[in-house]
Design an enzyme around this catalytic site. Structure first.
Site, PDB file in Angstrom:
ATOM      1  N   LYS A  48       0.844  -1.202   0.000  1.00  0.00           N
ATOM      2  CA  LYS A  48       0.000   0.000   0.000  1.00  0.00           C
ATOM      3  C   LYS A  48       0.881   1.254   0.000  1.00  0.00           C
ATOM      4  O   LYS A  48       2.080   1.181   0.274  1.00  0.00           O
ATOM      5  CB  LYS A  48      -0.916  -0.034   1.217  1.00  0.00           C
ATOM      6  CG  LYS A  48      -0.180  -0.023   2.556  1.00  0.00           C
ATOM      7  CD  LYS A  48      -1.092  -0.422   3.709  1.00  0.00           C
ATOM      8  CE  LYS A  48      -0.339  -0.388   5.030  1.00  0.00           C
ATOM      9  NZ  LYS A  48      -1.146  -0.936   6.136  1.00  0.00           N
ATOM     10  N   TYR A 266      15.392  29.810   8.571  1.00  0.00           N
ATOM     11  CA  TYR A 266      14.135  30.433   9.003  1.00  0.00           C
ATOM     12  C   TYR A 266      14.009  30.430  10.520  1.00  0.00           C
ATOM     13  O   TYR A 266      14.377  29.448  11.189  1.00  0.00           O
ATOM     14  CB  TYR A 266      12.945  29.651   8.438  1.00  0.00           C
ATOM     15  CG  TYR A 266      12.705  29.894   6.963  1.00  0.00           C
ATOM     16  CD1 TYR A 266      12.358  31.147   6.484  1.00  0.00           C
ATOM     17  CD2 TYR A 266      12.801  28.844   6.062  1.00  0.00           C
ATOM     18  CE1 TYR A 266      12.122  31.351   5.129  1.00  0.00           C
ATOM     19  CE2 TYR A 266      12.573  29.038   4.705  1.00  0.00           C
ATOM     20  CZ  TYR A 266      12.226  30.301   4.245  1.00  0.00           C
ATOM     21  OH  TYR A 266      11.997  30.501   2.922  1.00  0.00           O
ATOM     22  N   MET A 319      11.996  24.058   2.660  1.00  0.00           N
ATOM     23  CA  MET A 319      11.329  23.255   1.629  1.00  0.00           C
ATOM     24  C   MET A 319      12.327  22.522   0.733  1.00  0.00           C
ATOM     25  O   MET A 319      12.126  21.366   0.378  1.00  0.00           O
ATOM     26  CB  MET A 319      10.420  24.147   0.780  1.00  0.00           C
ATOM     27  CG  MET A 319       9.534  23.351  -0.173  1.00  0.00           C
ATOM     28  SD  MET A 319       8.523  24.396  -1.213  1.00  0.00           S
ATOM     29  CE  MET A 319       7.472  25.199  -0.027  1.00  0.00           C
TER      30      MET A 319
END
Ligand SMILES: *Cc1c(COP(=O)(O)O)cnc(C)c1O
Length: 378
Positions: A48, A266, A319
């Site tokens: 899965k 950040y 990111m």
């Protein structure tokens, strides 16, 4: 190999920021080791969530060629992809029958795992229209997620609908198999035996990856490993008996020097306590690296291997980028264009997951499709 898809996917090597390498030989070795441990029970494979992030087609292709003949997925869309590379395998769908969903199962010769009496009735009605295919039945033994209760199972066992449902497998799922001393294991094992007595002649399957290591009492006719196939440790209190399957590397885009007191990334949550050197690595949460693996002045984060040495992550995971503190590496190491290893060699998926406050399963299923993917060992 070709008929099961390309050995690489994603951007070409020259353009890739991150490279995900999946070792199909290690995957097959893991399946064989689990099959040996579970014998004479059959060893199926749970594929899965895109085979836990590793790719349904290459994973199913490799396991099928090694003799695996039963696969479990969560959804019909996943089952169709399994069917395309395993023409005569048995494919079970854990999500079961959606209302009116019978024809989807017939089209690709798939088997639903039914979780309630209403679902069983609908399936039997669909079969009355001419479909001969089998189905699994999920009984609940303590997970309280999907499955029939003991009372419902007992009612079904004497219901006239039962012979029309074509049951080929009775399953239940263990909630704490990775904690062998937990009393719920014995309760679930005992209840599953009671449930099996209600359905004589139907094969039984209880054990997931960790369940296989609880011993032969819980193996029944078939075991259903997922995570252990992909290298996650099924015995968290002991050394990992599985081979690592997944490797994640990121390209170093820049090496830079910073001063004592400078902050990184950040939120400015990580402060250099000495003149430091940073390697900026082209991997981030957009590539599935958990944001919670980052570091601040208060918390150390995950390590990343640079030039074969462990280096701590500095600052937040963003990111597309991670900063590694490479101050302790020799001068001139690393260089722009070198590769850093986030997962692989001495860093396994369970270690990265622990630093990120999660489990190996989540790390793998989030890896995503931005990397260059390379399949080796086919
Ligand atoms: C996901 C799943 C498995 C596989 O579990 P692992 O812990 O990954 O081995 C087996 N059975 C069911 C019902 C599942 O949902």
């Amino acid at each position: 190999m070709r008929q099961n898809g390309p050995a690489t996917k994603g951007p070409p090597a020259s353009e890739a920021g991150g490279v995900l390498t999946i070792d199909l030989a290690a995957l097959v070795a893991n399946w064989r080791a689990l099959a040996e441990r579970a014998a004479p029970a059959e060893c199926a494979a749970v594929v899965k969530a895109d085979a836990y992030g590793c790719g349904i087609e290459p994973v199913v292709g490799a396991l099928y060629r090694s003799g695996c003949r039963t696969f479990f997925v969560a959804h019909i869309s996943e089952a169709r992809r399994v069917r395309a590379c395993a023409p005569d395998a048995v494919v079970y769908v854990l999500a079961g029958l959606h209302p009116g969903g019978g024809p989807d199962y017939a089209t690709d010769n798939l088997r639903p795992i039914l979780s309630g009496i209403e679902e069983v009735r609908e399936w039997a009605a669909f079969r009355a229209s001419g479909w001969q295919g089998g189905a699994g039945l999920h009984v609940d033994t303590g997970m309280n997620r999907l499955g029939l209760s003991l009372d419902d199972a007992a009612a079904l066992a004497t219901d006239a609908v039962l012979p029309k449902a074509g049951l080929s497998l009775l399953i239940s799922h263990l909630a704490v198999a990775d904690d062998p001393g937990h009393p719920l294991n014995a309760r679930q094992a005992g209840l599953f035996r009671e449930m099996r007595d209600l359905f004589p002649g139907v094969a039984g399957s209880l054990a997931n990856s960790s369940g296989i290591f609880l011993g032969p009492d819980v193996h029944h006719d078939m075991v259903r490993p997922g995570a252990a196939l992909y290298g996650v440790n099924p015995t968290p209190t002991h050394a990992n008996p599985m081979q690592p399957v997944v490797r994640v590397e990121g390209r170093i885009l820049q090496v830079r020097e910073i001063e004592t007191g400078d902050t990184v990334g950040y939120g400015a949550v990580w402060t250099a306590r000495r003149p430091s050197r940073l390697a900026i690595v082209s991997l981030g949460y957009g590539d599935g690296v958990p944001r919670s693996a980052g570091a601040s002045d208060l918390n150390t984060g995950a390590d990343i291997l640079v030039a074969g040495r462990r280096c701590p992550i500095a600052g937040r995971v963003s990111m597309d980028l991670i900063a590694a503190d490479v101050t302790d590496l020799p001068d001139g190491v690393p260089r722009r264009g070198d590769w850093a290893t986030l997962l692989g060699d001495t860093i396994d998926v369970d270690e990265l997951a622990a630093h990120a406050g999660t489990i190996g399963y989540e790390v793998l299923t989030r890896l995503g499709h931005r990397h260059r993917r390379v399949y080796v060992g086919a």
